[in-house]
Design a protein around this motif. Sequence first.
Motif, PDB file in Angstrom:
ATOM      1  N   THR A 185       6.582 145.002  16.725  1.00 14.85           N
ATOM      2  CA  THR A 185       5.099 144.722  16.692  1.00 14.85           C
ATOM      3  C   THR A 185       4.163 145.480  16.008  1.00 14.85           C
ATOM      4  N   HIS A 186       2.886 145.374  15.597  1.00 17.03           N
ATOM      5  CA  HIS A 186       2.099 146.328  14.867  1.00 17.03           C
ATOM      6  C   HIS A 186       1.161 147.015  16.124  1.00 17.03           C
ATOM      7  N   GLN A 187       1.134 148.339  15.663  1.00 16.33           N
ATOM      8  CA  GLN A 187       0.105 149.206  16.370  1.00 16.33           C
ATOM      9  C   GLN A 187      -0.977 149.735  15.658  1.00 16.33           C
ATOM     10  N   TYR A 188      -2.275 149.279  16.072  1.00 15.56           N
ATOM     11  CA  TYR A 188      -3.432 149.810  15.310  1.00 15.56           C
ATOM     12  C   TYR A 188      -4.557 150.518  16.457  1.00 15.56           C
ATOM     13  N   GLY A 189      -4.604 151.993  16.089  1.00 14.75           N
ATOM     14  CA  GLY A 189      -5.141 152.763  17.057  1.00 14.75           C
ATOM     15  C   GLY A 189      -6.366 153.751  16.342  1.00 14.75           C
TER      16      GLY A 189
END
Length: 217
Positions: free
Chosen positions: A202-206
Amino acid sequence: MGVWGQAMRHVGFLCGAVLLLAFCAGGQTNAGGTYLFGPSVSAFATGAPALSIPAEPPQGVYGVLPNYPWQVYAGVTFLRFYELPGLTGNMDGFNFSVVYYPHSGRLGVDGEFATGYAPQNGVNTQLAFVLGGARFRLARTQGLELWVHGLAGGAKFVPQTAFGGTGALAFALGGGIDYNPRHRRLGYRVQADLDGTRFFGTHQYGPKLSIGLVYNL
């Protein structure tokens, strides 16, 4: 007629002498009184101060900022890692970067290493980024330098979990402000980025925030 002719010759001679004396006197007056082309000969001969038109003062150069091709940065970092839906880590760490501006221009080559640590279920976790890309300086005025950058590379999350591997592709988009009030080599930086990774399918954006010191060389 002979006497009259002699008298006329004498008168002509006297007139010529008077005109010659007047011309010589006028030439001496102009030579001693002119200031357009420099001091007179008599001034040099007698040691008197020479008079001349004062030259215009040289034009100074103001507002020039020193240009340094290299910038080295070290700071503390806070990043928020959305590991999985419903599982988020708030990490504290460090951020290091080196930027090179060819010919001290606006466009530079940017390399960055960032890392964050956080406890999770009794285990210390670590997320690290190694990124490279480009940086562009927007403005430099009154001790402030505004810039933006775009980076890409890889990220590593440890320890190993049951959700997948420890490595992933990563990127960062953001910018910052460098503050150097006296235009010296050492200044201050505030930086904000959006970090993206792809761990565990999955993608993580932080967000990532950093503050620290930048050294110009």
